[in-house]
Write a protein that holds these residues in place. Structure first.
Motif, PDB file in Angstrom:
ATOM      1  N   ASP A   1      14.521   5.957 -12.813  1.00 12.21           N
ATOM      2  CA  ASP A   1      13.376   5.432 -12.064  1.00 12.21           C
ATOM      3  C   ASP A   1      12.109   6.208 -12.395  1.00 12.21           C
ATOM      4  O   ASP A   1      11.070   5.630 -12.692  1.00 12.21           O
ATOM      5  CB  ASP A   1      13.618   5.554 -10.549  1.00 12.21           C
ATOM      6  CG  ASP A   1      14.530   4.454 -10.038  1.00 12.21           C
ATOM      7  OD1 ASP A   1      14.709   3.469 -10.770  1.00 12.21           O
ATOM      8  OD2 ASP A   1      15.049   4.598  -8.922  1.00 12.21           O
ATOM      9  N   LEU A   2      12.226   7.532 -12.339  1.00 17.02           N
ATOM     10  CA  LEU A   2      11.047   8.363 -12.595  1.00 17.02           C
ATOM     11  C   LEU A   2      10.608   8.285 -14.049  1.00 17.02           C
ATOM     12  O   LEU A   2       9.421   8.352 -14.347  1.00 17.02           O
ATOM     13  CB  LEU A   2      11.321   9.815 -12.199  1.00 17.02           C
ATOM     14  CG  LEU A   2      11.170  10.128 -10.712  1.00 17.02           C
ATOM     15  CD1 LEU A   2      11.425  11.596 -10.452  1.00 17.02           C
ATOM     16  CD2 LEU A   2       9.784   9.762 -10.191  1.00 17.02           C
TER      17      LEU A   2
ATOM     18  N   ILE B   1      12.927   3.829  -1.740  1.00 17.76           N
ATOM     19  CA  ILE B   1      11.825   2.862  -1.860  1.00 17.76           C
ATOM     20  C   ILE B   1      11.416   2.741  -3.326  1.00 17.76           C
ATOM     21  O   ILE B   1      11.238   1.644  -3.846  1.00 17.76           O
ATOM     22  CB  ILE B   1      10.635   3.267  -0.964  1.00 17.76           C
ATOM     23  CG1 ILE B   1      11.040   3.170   0.516  1.00 17.76           C
ATOM     24  CG2 ILE B   1       9.413   2.385  -1.243  1.00 17.76           C
ATOM     25  CD1 ILE B   1      10.031   3.739   1.493  1.00 17.76           C
ATOM     26  N   LEU B   2      11.303   3.892  -3.979  1.00 15.31           N
ATOM     27  CA  LEU B   2      10.940   3.911  -5.396  1.00 15.31           C
ATOM     28  C   LEU B   2      11.917   3.068  -6.209  1.00 15.31           C
ATOM     29  O   LEU B   2      11.522   2.269  -7.059  1.00 15.31           O
ATOM     30  CB  LEU B   2      10.975   5.367  -5.877  1.00 15.31           C
ATOM     31  CG  LEU B   2      10.123   5.742  -7.069  1.00 15.31           C
ATOM     32  CD1 LEU B   2       8.672   5.429  -6.790  1.00 15.31           C
ATOM     33  CD2 LEU B   2      10.291   7.221  -7.383  1.00 15.31           C
ATOM     34  N   HIS B   3      13.193   3.248  -5.912  1.00 18.95           N
ATOM     35  CA  HIS B   3      14.211   2.509  -6.659  1.00 18.95           C
ATOM     36  C   HIS B   3      14.035   0.999  -6.472  1.00 18.95           C
ATOM     37  O   HIS B   3      14.128   0.237  -7.423  1.00 18.95           O
ATOM     38  CB  HIS B   3      15.610   2.943  -6.214  1.00 18.95           C
ATOM     39  CG  HIS B   3      16.704   2.325  -7.039  1.00 18.95           C
ATOM     40  ND1 HIS B   3      16.841   2.572  -8.386  1.00 18.95           N
ATOM     41  CD2 HIS B   3      17.675   1.441  -6.729  1.00 18.95           C
ATOM     42  CE1 HIS B   3      17.858   1.874  -8.857  1.00 18.95           C
ATOM     43  NE2 HIS B   3      18.388   1.180  -7.870  1.00 18.95           N
ATOM     44  N   ARG B   4      13.740   0.601  -5.231  1.00 15.61           N
ATOM     45  CA  ARG B   4      13.575  -0.826  -4.966  1.00 15.61           C
ATOM     46  C   ARG B   4      12.336  -1.382  -5.680  1.00 15.61           C
ATOM     47  O   ARG B   4      12.388  -2.455  -6.265  1.00 15.61           O
ATOM     48  CB  ARG B   4      13.480  -1.079  -3.459  1.00 15.61           C
ATOM     49  CG  ARG B   4      14.807  -1.594  -2.905  1.00 15.61           C
ATOM     50  CD  ARG B   4      14.743  -1.810  -1.422  1.00 15.61           C
ATOM     51  NE  ARG B   4      15.543  -0.808  -0.749  1.00 15.61           N
ATOM     52  CZ  ARG B   4      15.223  -0.264   0.417  1.00 15.61           C
ATOM     53  NH1 ARG B   4      14.107  -0.593   1.025  1.00 15.61           N
ATOM     54  NH2 ARG B   4      16.020   0.621   0.964  1.00 15.61           N
ATOM     55  N   VAL B   5      11.236  -0.621  -5.640  1.00 14.81           N
ATOM     56  CA  VAL B   5      10.009  -1.085  -6.302  1.00 14.81           C
ATOM     57  C   VAL B   5      10.244  -1.229  -7.802  1.00 14.81           C
ATOM     58  O   VAL B   5       9.883  -2.245  -8.405  1.00 14.81           O
ATOM     59  CB  VAL B   5       8.839  -0.093  -6.067  1.00 14.81           C
ATOM     60  CG1 VAL B   5       7.590  -0.541  -6.817  1.00 14.81           C
ATOM     61  CG2 VAL B   5       8.545   0.056  -4.597  1.00 14.81           C
ATOM     62  N   ILE B   6      10.872  -0.226  -8.389  1.00 14.80           N
ATOM     63  CA  ILE B   6      11.047  -0.243  -9.839  1.00 14.80           C
ATOM     64  C   ILE B   6      12.042  -1.316 -10.259  1.00 14.80           C
ATOM     65  O   ILE B   6      11.818  -2.036 -11.232  1.00 14.80           O
ATOM     66  CB  ILE B   6      11.409   1.165 -10.348  1.00 14.80           C
ATOM     67  CG1 ILE B   6      10.142   2.014 -10.264  1.00 14.80           C
ATOM     68  CG2 ILE B   6      11.937   1.136 -11.764  1.00 14.80           C
ATOM     69  CD1 ILE B   6      10.340   3.470 -10.287  1.00 14.80           C
TER      70      ILE B   6
ATOM     71  N   ARG C   1       0.826  -1.215   0.000  1.00 18.75           N
ATOM     72  CA  ARG C   1       0.000   0.000   0.000  1.00 18.75           C
ATOM     73  C   ARG C   1       0.855   1.257   0.000  1.00 18.75           C
ATOM     74  O   ARG C   1       0.563   2.217  -0.699  1.00 18.75           O
ATOM     75  CB  ARG C   1      -0.905   0.017   1.239  1.00 18.75           C
ATOM     76  CG  ARG C   1      -1.921  -1.068   1.263  1.00 18.75           C
ATOM     77  CD  ARG C   1      -3.082  -0.683   2.098  1.00 18.75           C
ATOM     78  NE  ARG C   1      -2.747  -0.536   3.510  1.00 18.75           N
ATOM     79  CZ  ARG C   1      -3.669  -0.443   4.451  1.00 18.75           C
ATOM     80  NH1 ARG C   1      -4.945  -0.482   4.135  1.00 18.75           N
ATOM     81  NH2 ARG C   1      -3.315  -0.299   5.698  1.00 18.75           N
ATOM     82  N   LEU C   2       1.916   1.227   0.834  1.00 21.21           N
ATOM     83  CA  LEU C   2       2.786   2.397   0.887  1.00 21.21           C
ATOM     84  C   LEU C   2       3.567   2.531  -0.422  1.00 21.21           C
ATOM     85  O   LEU C   2       3.736   3.634  -0.943  1.00 21.21           O
ATOM     86  CB  LEU C   2       3.744   2.300   2.076  1.00 21.21           C
ATOM     87  CG  LEU C   2       4.639   3.521   2.272  1.00 21.21           C
ATOM     88  CD1 LEU C   2       3.823   4.793   2.430  1.00 21.21           C
ATOM     89  CD2 LEU C   2       5.555   3.342   3.480  1.00 21.21           C
ATOM     90  N   GLU C   3       3.990   1.404  -0.961  1.00 17.09           N
ATOM     91  CA  GLU C   3       4.702   1.436  -2.249  1.00 17.09           C
ATOM     92  C   GLU C   3       3.803   2.046  -3.324  1.00 17.09           C
ATOM     93  O   GLU C   3       4.243   2.867  -4.121  1.00 17.09           O
ATOM     94  CB  GLU C   3       5.094   0.013  -2.675  1.00 17.09           C
ATOM     95  CG  GLU C   3       6.250  -0.561  -1.893  1.00 17.09           C
ATOM     96  CD  GLU C   3       6.632  -1.955  -2.368  1.00 17.09           C
ATOM     97  OE1 GLU C   3       5.852  -2.569  -3.126  1.00 17.09           O
ATOM     98  OE2 GLU C   3       7.711  -2.421  -1.969  1.00 17.09           O
ATOM     99  N   TYR C   4       2.550   1.622  -3.314  1.00 13.20           N
ATOM    100  CA  TYR C   4       1.606   2.124  -4.308  1.00 13.20           C
ATOM    101  C   TYR C   4       1.441   3.635  -4.177  1.00 13.20           C
ATOM    102  O   TYR C   4       1.450   4.368  -5.154  1.00 13.20           O
ATOM    103  CB  TYR C   4       0.249   1.429  -4.141  1.00 13.20           C
ATOM    104  CG  TYR C   4      -0.744   1.824  -5.197  1.00 13.20           C
ATOM    105  CD1 TYR C   4      -0.688   1.252  -6.458  1.00 13.20           C
ATOM    106  CD2 TYR C   4      -1.737   2.775  -4.936  1.00 13.20           C
ATOM    107  CE1 TYR C   4      -1.591   1.615  -7.436  1.00 13.20           C
ATOM    108  CE2 TYR C   4      -2.640   3.140  -5.914  1.00 13.20           C
ATOM    109  CZ  TYR C   4      -2.564   2.550  -7.170  1.00 13.20           C
ATOM    110  OH  TYR C   4      -3.449   2.919  -8.133  1.00 13.20           O
ATOM    111  N   ARG C   5       1.308   4.076  -2.940  1.00 15.96           N
ATOM    112  CA  ARG C   5       1.156   5.503  -2.679  1.00 15.96           C
ATOM    113  C   ARG C   5       2.372   6.287  -3.157  1.00 15.96           C
ATOM    114  O   ARG C   5       2.249   7.313  -3.812  1.00 15.96           O
ATOM    115  CB  ARG C   5       1.005   5.726  -1.174  1.00 15.96           C
ATOM    116  CG  ARG C   5      -0.249   6.459  -0.836  1.00 15.96           C
ATOM    117  CD  ARG C   5      -0.335   6.730   0.621  1.00 15.96           C
ATOM    118  NE  ARG C   5      -1.721   6.512   1.025  1.00 15.96           N
ATOM    119  CZ  ARG C   5      -2.216   6.923   2.170  1.00 15.96           C
ATOM    120  NH1 ARG C   5      -1.436   7.523   3.054  1.00 15.96           N
ATOM    121  NH2 ARG C   5      -3.476   6.727   2.465  1.00 15.96           N
ATOM    122  N   ILE C   6       3.553   5.788  -2.829  1.00 12.43           N
ATOM    123  CA  ILE C   6       4.787   6.469  -3.221  1.00 12.43           C
ATOM    124  C   ILE C   6       4.885   6.548  -4.747  1.00 12.43           C
ATOM    125  O   ILE C   6       5.178   7.599  -5.307  1.00 12.43           O
ATOM    126  CB  ILE C   6       6.017   5.756  -2.606  1.00 12.43           C
ATOM    127  CG1 ILE C   6       6.046   6.018  -1.096  1.00 12.43           C
ATOM    128  CG2 ILE C   6       7.314   6.214  -3.265  1.00 12.43           C
ATOM    129  CD1 ILE C   6       7.086   5.225  -0.348  1.00 12.43           C
TER     130      ILE C   6
END
Ligand SMILES: [Zn+2]
Length: 414
Positions: free
Chosen positions: A392-393, A136-141, A105-110
């Motif tokens: 990432d972005l 966190i963004l970097h890890r998700v992507i 959920r937090l990942e989705y929000r970020i």
């Protein structure tokens, strides 16, 4: 309804049980002991159920979203199970990815916030440090893109973009049919683009590329010729027009330095007007430019040539386009303006690839559209520390993989 059931409902913690709860840090944090309700004891690799080998390993915590300014922290000690295929393994956590320290959920929000606002704004709303967000963004992507392969690439676009206040360059590869970014690499030379072809595409995929668009830099044109035997190269229109505009502006600059007094005054403020496409000019604009015929013949000559060149892009027969180009180049050479002669040399060098525009009106315009988005992304993040966070972005906003869709749908609450 019990307290824990009520909490589950308010916090929308689906398919979990709350075993205990406690406020910490003067009420700023709500810590919850949770456990998977139905999905327990599943293998994270294959999703199959396995027998429990060890009841509880060490307790782990996951940072969840913040509601009403209260940060939710989940506690759970995952079980170790025995998967028929994968052996002894820690059970799947339904609310978070393997090894992730924050919930889906937090990942989705970020991710969702980073798509639409600056990292600074996202940090303020999420009450997190900007650097934590980009980590966190970097890890998700990285996680969602792992194993992702380029598919069905037929029309390729290559461009360079500067980042870190124009000091560093990156090469961006597009799929122009799908208008998305496939790859971002450090640098803008041959080595960078070679890396893309060598690492990302198989020989078969390279042969399937039919069209390619890039600027007039030899690094890109030669790499495309080398790697894509079946691709027809189209020099991006935008870059040809830009080179011509620069040649015309060079004439203006030269005259400006040479002239004084009234003659200089006559060519004041022309830079913007000279670069304008005829379609966007008003009658007033054209009148000003026509006056140049008397006040400054050289600039006038250059401008007329530039305007004439616009016709090139409308041809639909190769023969007539070729004839037009030949005629235009002869006229430009006769003008004896050095910057235009230089432009003609560039045209000659890339002539065949510029002419292929007639066959397919391919431009990086989609790419340039993407470039605009990339520029917005660049402005949004205040000074990228590295190409990785910039990339990432880019992947998050215009990549070939929908990052947000990779997060389990049940946990995509904002
Ligand atoms: Zn398994």
């Amino acid at each position: 309804m019990s307290n824990s059931k009520l909490l589950c409902k308010i916090l929308r913690l689906k398919e979990m049980k709350i075993t205990w709860f406690e406020f910490k840090d003067r009420g700023k944090e709500l810590h919850l002991g949770v456990k998977p309700f139905k999905n327990g004891c599943r293998c994270p690799e294959c999703g199959r159920r396995g027998g429990i080998v060890r009841l509880a390993t060490d307790e782990r915590t996951w940072t969840d979203i913040t509601i009403f300014g209260i940060k939710i922290v989940l506690h759970y000690a995952p079980k170790e199970i025995d998967c028929p295929t994968h052996g002894r393994i820690q059970e799947e956590i339904p609310w978070a990815a393997v090894r992730a320290r924050v919930t889906y959920r937090l990942e989705y929000r970020i991710c969702a916030f980073s798509q639409i606002m600056t990292q600074k704004a996202a940090a303020a709303i999420l009450k997190m440090a900007s650097s934590t967000i980009s980590d966190i963004l970097h890890r998700v992507i990285t996680r969602t893109r792992a194993g992702h392969k380029i598919r069905g690439l037929v029309t390729l676009g290559v461009d360079e973009i500067s980042y870190r206040k124009g000091k560093k360059y990156a090469t961006i590869v597009y799929d122009l049919d799908r208008s998305c970014v496939l790859w971002v690499g450090k640098g803008k030379g041959r080595a960078t683009i070679d890396q893309f072809f060598n690492e990302q595409l198989s020989d078969r995929q390279k042969k399937q590329i039919r069209w390619a668009s890039c600027d007039m830099s030899r690094a890109y044109t030669e790499a495309i010729k080398h790697h894509c035997p079946n691709a027809k190269l189209v020099i991006d229109r935008f870059h040809v027009v830009k080179a011509l505009n620069e040649a015309v502006d060079a004439v203006r600059k030269e005259e400006w330095h040479k002239l004084e007094g009234d003659e200089r005054k006559a060519i004041k403020g022309l830079r913007w007007l000279l670069g304008m496409h005829s379609r966007n000019r008003t009658k007033g604009h054209t009148r000003i430019l026509n006056k140049l015929r008397d006040s400054n013949r050289r600039i006038h000559r250059a401008w007329v040539l530039k305007d004439e060149f616009e016709h090139f892009w409308n041809y639909s027969y190769l023969g007539s386009a070729r004839q037009f180009l030949k005629h235009w180049m002869t006229t430009a050479l006769k003008s004896r303006i050095p910057s235009l002669r230089k432009f003609v040399e560039t045209l000659k060098e890339h002539q065949e690839n510029i002419l292929s525009f007639v066959e397919r009106h391919l431009t990086n315009a989609v790419g340039e559209g993407l470039n605009r988005i990339i520029k917005i992304v660049k402005n949004r993040a205040s000074g990228f520390r590295s190409l990785e966070s910039f990339a990432d972005l880019i992947f998050l906003t215009v990549g070939d993989l929908d990052i947000l869709a990779q997060i389990p749908s049940k946990l995509r609450t904002l």
